[in-house]
Design a protein around this motif. Structure first.
Motif, PDB file in Angstrom:
ATOM      1  N   SER A 274      15.284 -20.918   6.467  1.00 54.81           N
ATOM      2  CA  SER A 274      15.787 -22.202   6.952  1.00 54.81           C
ATOM      3  C   SER A 274      15.321 -22.404   8.385  1.00 54.81           C
ATOM      4  CB  SER A 274      17.312 -22.203   6.958  1.00 54.81           C
ATOM      5  OG  SER A 274      17.821 -22.153   5.667  1.00 54.81           O
TER       6      SER A 274
ATOM      7  N   ARG B 155      20.659 -31.496   2.605  1.00 58.53           N
ATOM      8  CA  ARG B 155      21.183 -30.471   3.513  1.00 58.53           C
ATOM      9  C   ARG B 155      21.581 -29.210   2.739  1.00 58.53           C
ATOM     10  NH1 ARG B 155      22.090 -31.970   8.731  1.00 58.53           N
ATOM     11  NH2 ARG B 155      21.654 -29.755   8.992  1.00 58.53           N
ATOM     12  N   GLY B 156      21.251 -28.069   3.325  1.00 64.52           N
ATOM     13  CA  GLY B 156      21.528 -26.794   2.660  1.00 64.52           C
ATOM     14  C   GLY B 156      20.515 -26.470   1.564  1.00 64.52           C
TER      15      GLY B 156
ATOM     16  N   SER C 152      17.641 -25.104   1.391  1.00 62.68           N
ATOM     17  CA  SER C 152      16.840 -23.864   1.345  1.00 62.68           C
ATOM     18  C   SER C 152      17.362 -22.887   0.300  1.00 62.68           C
ATOM     19  CB  SER C 152      16.860 -23.152   2.701  1.00 62.68           C
ATOM     20  OG  SER C 152      16.274 -23.952   3.672  1.00 62.68           O
TER      21      SER C 152
ATOM     22  N   GLU D 259      11.626 -25.895   9.539  1.00 66.70           N
ATOM     23  CA  GLU D 259      11.355 -24.680   8.745  1.00 66.70           C
ATOM     24  C   GLU D 259       9.957 -24.129   9.039  1.00 66.70           C
ATOM     25  OE1 GLU D 259      13.572 -26.856   7.759  1.00 66.70           O
ATOM     26  OE2 GLU D 259      15.175 -25.649   6.907  1.00 66.70           O
TER      27      GLU D 259
ATOM     28  N   THR E 193      17.849 -28.528  12.580  1.00 69.06           N
ATOM     29  CA  THR E 193      17.795 -29.726  11.732  1.00 69.06           C
ATOM     30  C   THR E 193      18.718 -30.814  12.299  1.00 69.06           C
ATOM     31  OG1 THR E 193      17.344 -28.295   9.862  1.00 69.06           O
ATOM     32  CG2 THR E 193      17.963 -30.559   9.336  1.00 69.06           C
TER      33      THR E 193
HETATM   34  N1  ASP Z   1      17.563 -26.696   7.540  1.00 65.60           N
HETATM   35  C1  ASP Z   1      18.177 -27.429   6.446  1.00 65.60           C
HETATM   36  C2  ASP Z   1      19.588 -27.856   6.812  1.00 65.60           C
HETATM   37  O1  ASP Z   1      20.035 -27.603   7.920  1.00 65.60           O
HETATM   38  C3  ASP Z   1      18.144 -26.677   5.148  1.00 65.60           C
HETATM   39  C4  ASP Z   1      18.988 -25.426   5.066  1.00 65.60           C
HETATM   40  O2  ASP Z   1      19.416 -24.910   6.108  1.00 65.60           O
HETATM   41  O3  ASP Z   1      19.197 -24.948   3.949  1.00 65.60           O
HETATM   42  O4  ASP Z   1      20.250 -28.462   6.002  1.00 65.60           O
END
Ligand code: ASP
Ligand code: ADP
Ligand code: MG
Length: 254
Positions: free
Chosen positions: A41, A150-151, A153, A74, A47
């Motif tokens: 990430s 979001r999230g 990864s 990333e 982000t």
């Molecule tokens: N960097 C991205 C986010 O903050 C993806 C992740 O962290 O999974 O949502």
């Protein structure tokens, strides 16, 4: 020899010292005789910071440019981690989502993975290199960068593990696994040593942030074993194992 996909979240790669610590853990896994592909990430709050910068320029920025911007986070962590692995004396090669063969639909900001064709990752692994892949990103049919929400990864990691035929997908985070409640909010929460896909899916759909919902759906659909654990400790974490697989046969449990 096992094939292991490890995913390190933003909290695990928040600064260069953390990246060096993660590099040591990746190299240690490789030195045990495993092939290792890593999904990263963006570092810490990168982000969020990128989004804030965009919104300070335009309260309604073009979606395409937002995704172009967000994929930059990333790229920073993947290349720094590859350098840190080199500094540890092992060979590593980083790949963007596009280079790693993540093809998505056209929904900027919430793209769905259509196919993963990780030829270059496979090639790097077959040459004995560690492959580092930028999470959260792919390309659409036009060849433009997209992000997975979001999230995302977590989902990248499981999708890569499935496409490579990995033995396990390890999700490294900042808590010792999946707990009965968020351990940062409920101090009496207990770690769950082993859980089935349905139960963790329920937790993810109720808003628990430890694993992205789509990551769990993907893992369940393809029976990919997951090991959620801390990158800051050596404690055992939480296993999510399909029916019929003896958890003791999974690699890298120590
Ligand atoms: N960097 C991205 C986010 O903050 C993806 C992740 O962290 O999974 O949502
Ligand atoms: P990463 O940066 O590794 O992706 P996240 O912040 O996305 O980490 O997810 C880890 C966080 O999820 C933990 O710090 C914890 O506060 C939170 N969390 C929420 N619910 C749970 C739960 N049931 N078990 C463990 N962690 C949880
Ligand atoms: Mg996360």
């Amino acid at each position: 020899m096992a094939l292991i996909v490890q995913k390190y979240g933003g909290s695990s790669v928040a600064d260069t010292e953390s990246i060096k610590r993660v590099a040591k853990r990746v190299v240690e896994t490789e030195k045990k005789g495993n092939k290792v592909a890593v999904v990263v990430s963006a570092m810490g709050d990168t982000t969020d910071d990128l989004i804030d910068q965009a919104l300070s320029i335009d309260s309604n920025p073009p979606e395409r440019e937002m995704d172009m911007l967000m994929t930059a986070g990333e790229r920073i962590s993947m290349s720094l981690l590859a350098m840190a692995i080199h500094a540890e004396g092992s060979r590593a090669h980083s790949f963007t989502g596009q280079q790693a063969g993540f093809f998505t639909d056209a929904r900027y900001g919430a793209a769905h993975i259509k196919a993963v064709r990780p030829d270059r990752v496979k090639n790097a692994l077959s040459l004995g290199d560690i492959a580092i892949v930028a999470g959260f990103q792919g390309i659409n049919a036009k060849g433009d960068a997209t992000t997975l929400g979001r999230g995302g990864s977590d989902t990248s990691a499981v999708a890569l593990a499935v496409a490579l035929g990995a033995d396990i997908c390890e999700i490294y985070t900042d808590v010792d696994g999946v707990f009965t409640a968020d351990p940062r909010i409920v101090p009496s929460a207990r770690r769950i040593p082993s859980i089935d896909y349905e139960s963790i899916l329920e937790m993810a759909s109720c808003g628990s942030k430890v694993l992205a919902l789509r990551c769990v759906e993907y893992a369940q659909r393809f029976n990919m074993p997951l090991h959620v654990r801390s990158s800051f400790s050596r404690r055992p974490g939480t296993l999510v194992v399909p029916d019929g697989i003896d958890p003791r046969t999974l690699p890298n449990l120590d």
